[in-house]
Design a protein around this motif. Structure first.
Motif, PDB file in Angstrom:
ATOM      1  N   MET A   1       1.987   4.398 -12.663  1.00 46.64           N
ATOM      2  CA  MET A   1       3.292   3.874 -12.254  1.00 46.64           C
ATOM      3  C   MET A   1       4.350   4.416 -13.210  1.00 46.64           C
ATOM      4  SD  MET A   1       2.803   2.363  -9.561  1.00 46.64           S
ATOM      5  CE  MET A   1       1.895   1.232  -8.566  1.00 46.64           C
TER       6      MET A   1
ATOM      7  N   THR B   1       1.714   2.927  -0.171  1.00 50.03           N
ATOM      8  CA  THR B   1       2.462   4.107  -0.630  1.00 50.03           C
ATOM      9  C   THR B   1       1.840   4.760  -1.858  1.00 50.03           C
ATOM     10  OG1 THR B   1       3.932   2.786  -2.045  1.00 50.03           O
ATOM     11  CG2 THR B   1       4.626   3.141   0.245  1.00 50.03           C
ATOM     12  N   ASN B   2       0.775   4.170  -2.409  1.00 55.28           N
ATOM     13  CA  ASN B   2       0.195   4.706  -3.639  1.00 55.28           C
ATOM     14  C   ASN B   2      -1.330   4.616  -3.633  1.00 55.28           C
ATOM     15  OD1 ASN B   2       0.478   5.964  -6.133  1.00 55.28           O
ATOM     16  ND2 ASN B   2       0.545   4.046  -7.244  1.00 55.28           N
TER      17      ASN B   2
ATOM     18  N   ASP C   1       3.141  -2.227  -0.757  1.00 56.51           N
ATOM     19  CA  ASP C   1       3.234  -1.368  -1.949  1.00 56.51           C
ATOM     20  C   ASP C   1       2.002  -0.482  -2.085  1.00 56.51           C
ATOM     21  OD1 ASP C   1       5.631  -2.607  -2.451  1.00 56.51           O
ATOM     22  OD2 ASP C   1       4.918  -3.758  -4.172  1.00 56.51           O
TER      23      ASP C   1
ATOM     24  N   LYS D   1      -5.845  -2.504  -7.719  1.00 56.32           N
ATOM     25  CA  LYS D   1      -5.730  -1.870  -6.403  1.00 56.32           C
ATOM     26  C   LYS D   1      -5.985  -2.892  -5.296  1.00 56.32           C
ATOM     27  CE  LYS D   1      -7.744   1.834  -3.620  1.00 56.32           C
ATOM     28  NZ  LYS D   1      -8.756   2.914  -3.595  1.00 56.32           N
TER      29      LYS D   1
ATOM     30  N   TRP E   1      -3.024   1.443  -5.084  1.00 56.74           N
ATOM     31  CA  TRP E   1      -2.833   1.033  -6.470  1.00 56.74           C
ATOM     32  C   TRP E   1      -1.496   0.336  -6.665  1.00 56.74           C
ATOM     33  CZ3 TRP E   1      -6.932   0.600  -9.205  1.00 56.74           C
ATOM     34  CH2 TRP E   1      -8.044   1.388  -8.879  1.00 56.74           C
TER      35      TRP E   1
END
Length: 125
Positions: free
Chosen positions: A26, A16-17, A13, A40, A20
């Motif tokens: 979000m 992709t961010n 996860d 994070k 974080w």
């Protein structure tokens, strides 16, 4: 009830961010959306450094080393996180930067989650 539960993998996860997993960024309505806290899972290759110092900080931050060797630069001192579980905490108003001395995994918790703090992606030295 399913919208109140999220099951994932921090490495997947986070990739992709920007690492974080939780925070104001979000999607609203999702259980990972929070204005209270940001979390994070940072995976840093050796030589990666923050693109520029964070200044004017309004949050408190906690960094916990999961693996590797990670250096945190603060105004009056340098803190080296060298053993799993080593951590550093600083409060609002403390400028900072960081550098991955070796490949490192760092868990970061910041609070509150405040919009507008996005900086350039890290760089490799």
């Amino acid at each position: 009830m399913d919208d109140a539960i999220y099951v994932g993998n921090a490495g997947v996860d986070g990739a992709t961010n920007g690492g974080w997993l939780l925070g104001h960024f979000m999607p609203p309505g999702e259980v990972r959306h929070s204005t209270d806290v940001e979390i994070k899972w940072g995976v840093h290759p050796p030589g990666e450094t923050r693109a520029r110092w964070a200044t004017g900080e309004r949050r408190t931050a906690l960094l916990v080393l999961v693996s590797g060797r990670f250096r945190v630069e603060l105004p009056d001192r340098t803190v080296v996180l060298g053993a799993p579980g080593d951590y550093v905490v600083w409060g609002p108003g403390v400028d900072h930067s960081w550098y991955a001395e070796r490949e490192s995994v760092v868990l970061t918790v910041r609070w509150p989650s405040v919009p507008g703090y996005r900086v350039e992606p890290p760089v490799i030295r």
